[in-house]
Every structure is written in structure tokens, then in C-alpha cells.
Design a protein around this motif. Structure first.
Motif, PDB file in Angstrom:
ATOM      1  N   CYS A   1     -65.065  44.236  -7.893  1.00  0.00           N
ATOM      2  CA  CYS A   1     -64.891  45.075  -9.071  1.00  0.00           C
ATOM      3  C   CYS A   1     -63.527  45.742  -8.980  1.00  0.00           C
ATOM      4  O   CYS A   1     -63.231  46.449  -8.009  1.00  0.00           O
ATOM      5  CB  CYS A   1     -65.989  46.126  -9.181  1.00  0.00           C
TER       6      CYS A   1
ATOM      7  N   GLU B   1     -64.688  34.013 -12.068  1.00  0.00           N
ATOM      8  CA  GLU B   1     -66.141  34.185 -12.063  1.00  0.00           C
ATOM      9  C   GLU B   1     -66.598  35.223 -11.034  1.00  0.00           C
ATOM     10  O   GLU B   1     -67.742  35.675 -11.074  1.00  0.00           O
ATOM     11  CB  GLU B   1     -66.833  32.852 -11.770  1.00  0.00           C
TER      12      GLU B   1
ATOM     13  N   LYS C   1     -71.998  45.324 -18.712  1.00  0.00           N
ATOM     14  CA  LYS C   1     -73.005  44.459 -18.105  1.00  0.00           C
ATOM     15  C   LYS C   1     -73.587  45.050 -16.836  1.00  0.00           C
ATOM     16  O   LYS C   1     -74.676  44.653 -16.403  1.00  0.00           O
ATOM     17  CB  LYS C   1     -72.400  43.079 -17.802  1.00  0.00           C
ATOM     18  N   ILE C   2     -72.854  45.964 -16.198  1.00  0.00           N
ATOM     19  CA  ILE C   2     -73.325  46.632 -14.990  1.00  0.00           C
ATOM     20  C   ILE C   2     -73.194  48.128 -15.207  1.00  0.00           C
ATOM     21  O   ILE C   2     -72.132  48.615 -15.612  1.00  0.00           O
ATOM     22  CB  ILE C   2     -72.508  46.212 -13.741  1.00  0.00           C
TER      23      ILE C   2
ATOM     24  N   GLN D   1     -64.033  43.845 -23.679  1.00  0.00           N
ATOM     25  CA  GLN D   1     -64.724  42.563 -23.623  1.00  0.00           C
ATOM     26  C   GLN D   1     -63.755  41.392 -23.787  1.00  0.00           C
ATOM     27  O   GLN D   1     -64.013  40.292 -23.275  1.00  0.00           O
ATOM     28  CB  GLN D   1     -65.811  42.506 -24.688  1.00  0.00           C
TER      29      GLN D   1
ATOM     30  N   VAL E   1     -64.198  39.122 -18.603  1.00  0.00           N
ATOM     31  CA  VAL E   1     -64.967  39.269 -17.367  1.00  0.00           C
ATOM     32  C   VAL E   1     -65.982  40.389 -17.573  1.00  0.00           C
ATOM     33  O   VAL E   1     -65.810  41.242 -18.461  1.00  0.00           O
ATOM     34  CB  VAL E   1     -64.059  39.583 -16.154  1.00  0.00           C
ATOM     35  N   PRO E   2     -67.062  40.415 -16.788  1.00  0.00           N
ATOM     36  CA  PRO E   2     -68.065  41.464 -16.970  1.00  0.00           C
ATOM     37  C   PRO E   2     -67.483  42.863 -16.761  1.00  0.00           C
ATOM     38  O   PRO E   2     -66.582  43.075 -15.951  1.00  0.00           O
ATOM     39  CB  PRO E   2     -69.117  41.138 -15.909  1.00  0.00           C
TER      40      PRO E   2
ATOM     41  N   VAL F   1     -65.212  41.532 -11.748  1.00  0.00           N
ATOM     42  CA  VAL F   1     -65.769  42.529 -12.660  1.00  0.00           C
ATOM     43  C   VAL F   1     -64.693  43.594 -12.844  1.00  0.00           C
ATOM     44  O   VAL F   1     -63.873  43.817 -11.940  1.00  0.00           O
ATOM     45  CB  VAL F   1     -67.047  43.159 -12.061  1.00  0.00           C
TER      46      VAL F   1
END
Length: 258
Positions: free
Chosen positions: A119, A162, A234-235, A190, A194-195, A165
Motif C-alpha cells: 500500500c 496487481e 476497496k479496503i 479510481q 488500483v484498489p 494499493v
């Protein structure tokens, strides 16, 4: 993402779970409450926090990582030190959560040499001084540009997209108006592809808006988490896992019906 602070001085729960046994017990409670992953930290990054040496940080977090090795959830470690990153990965960490976005010398390679997630967070300044009159021309544009550059740096170092974050870093070198602008326009991130992680739990911006002390900010924290989720996060990094999950169940049901 349930928060496990193994520190004596974190702003909200410092000292409550400082021992290995207390931290593991707290982590297991968070799992019972519905956490999907855990974030373990051995150094406070609250405003004004003093740094600790790598050896002390590892002494705090490695036994907790080892004690949670079979808990069944991904384990994140909140650190900005490359030597701590490497040791934490060796001890079983699945993700590195770095408030410094892998800018420390050797940090990019420490993550690139592994298969873990990372992250990348935005912070203006450093923890001891970051809240001393932070300044932006356009906080959303500047934070987004910084995160885009750090994503590119990570990819160039060999970290697949992938695995990445991003976190806009609420409360890290931001005044109240900056935090509100970021939350208001959170969906703008967004487009980075990536998340997105949002961490507003019990933070001072919520205290500034409500007048509540850190330990009394559960309801504002849940509201902020719900807003973040509805704007694309997303988190959600939270202290109050059970209450946040209950609120998200309602949001999911309503959004699903639409």
C-alpha cells in the motif's frame, strides 16, 4: 482491515495491546468481528510521533506475526523501514503498508524482491512535523499526481500493478479542509486503476467535526468508512470492525437492490 497497534503511543489505542499476548488476543477478536485482513504496526505514525529503531519495531511485530501465522487472514505490516519490511516478509507478512510510499532508500527493492502486496500512501512531510501548517494548491490533484508517480516507480522496480494499493493519507500532512476535499472527491482516485484504501478511523478530523475524543469516535468513524466505500474504497482500515461491517451490510443491500 482491522488495526492491531503493538505500540505504547498510538493516538487512539496506544498501550492497550502493547504486549504480544494482548496484540494477538485483540487480533483474534477482530477476526471474530469480521475482519478480512489485519494491519500490524510497531511504530506510531500519529502527528508528533517519535521514531523507533528497527530492532525495537521488529521486537514488537515479529512475535505477533508468528502468533497469527495460522489465523487464515492476510497480514499487513505498517512500516516505512526497508529492514523491517524484509524481516516482516520473512516472518509471514502478506502486505507492506508504507506511509512513505516506498520512498526510503531500499524500500522499493525490499518489496520487489518478494511477492507481497504493498500500500502506497501519501504523506506531506514526516510524522513529527506533518501537521505543522500543511499547504496545497489543490490537494486532490497533488495527492493523485504523487500516487500516480509512486505507482510508476513501483512498477519500474518490478512490483506488478496487481500487487499495488493506494491510500490518500487522511490526516498525514493535511488540515481539515484538505481531508474533507479528499473524502468528497475520493472517487477521483479510481482512475489510477488500483484498489483504494481509506483510513479515517478515529482520526482527528472526525474529532474536529464532532468535538469527540479519539475513544468516542466510533460512530463518526463508521460513517466515514461508509462514505469511503460508496466512493470506491476497496479496503477500509478501521478500529471498529464489527460496527463497520454491520453498516456496510446495509449499504451492500441497498446498493445491490439498485
Amino acid at each position: 482491515m482491522g488495526i492491531v497497534n503493538v505500540t505504547p503511543d498510538s493516538f487512539s489505542d496506544g498501550g492497550k495491546f502493547h504486549s504480544t499476548e494482548q496484540a494477538i488476543a485483540h487480533a483474534l477478536r477482530l477476526i471474530e468481528h469480521g475482519a478480512d485482513m489485519l494491519d500490524i504496526g510497531g511504530e506510531s505514525t500519529r502527528p508528533g510521533a517519535q521514531s523507533v529503531c528497527a530492532a525495537e519495531e521488529l521486537e514488537r511485530i515479529v512475535p505477533v506475526l508468528e502468533g497469527l501465522a495460522h489465523c487464515g487472514l492476510p497480514l499487513s505490516v505498517d512500516t516505512l523501514k526497508p529492514e523491517v519490511m524484509r524481516a516482516a516478509i520473512q516472518a509471514g507478512a502478506d502486505m507492506i503498508n508504507d506511509v512513505n510510499a516506498l520512498q526510503s532508500p531500499g524500500a522499493l527493492q525490499a518489496v520487489a524482491d518478494s511477492g507481497v502486496g504493498v500500500c502506497l500512501m501519501h504523506m506531506q512531510g514526516e510524522p513529527r512535523t506533518m501537521q505543522h501548517d500543511p499547504m496545497y494548491q489543490n490537494v486532490v490533484t497533488e495527492v493523485k499526481a504523487f500516487l500516480a508517480a509512486r505507482i510508476e516507480a513501483a512498477e519500474q522496480a518490478g512490483i506488478a500493478r496487481e500487487r499495488i494499493v493506494i491510500d490518500p493519507g487522511f490526516g498525514f500532512g493535511k488540515a481539515l479542509e484538505h481531508n474533507l476535499a479528499l473524502l468528497r472527491q475520493l472517487d477521483a482516485f479510481q482512475s489510477l486503476g488500483v484498489p483504494l484504501l481509506a483510513g479515517l478511523s478515529r482520526k482527528s478530523m472526525l474529532g474536529a467535526l464532532t468535538g469527540l475524543d479519539a475513544g468516542e469516535r466510533m460512530v463518526p468513524s463508521v460513517v466515514a468508512a461508509v462514505i469511503s466505500a460508496m466512493k470506491g474504497a476497496k479496503i477500509l482500515r478501521v478500529h471498529d470492525v464489527k460496527e463497520t461491517r454491520q453498516a456496510l451490510q446495509i449499504v451492500t443491500a441497498v446498493e445491490g437492490a439498485r
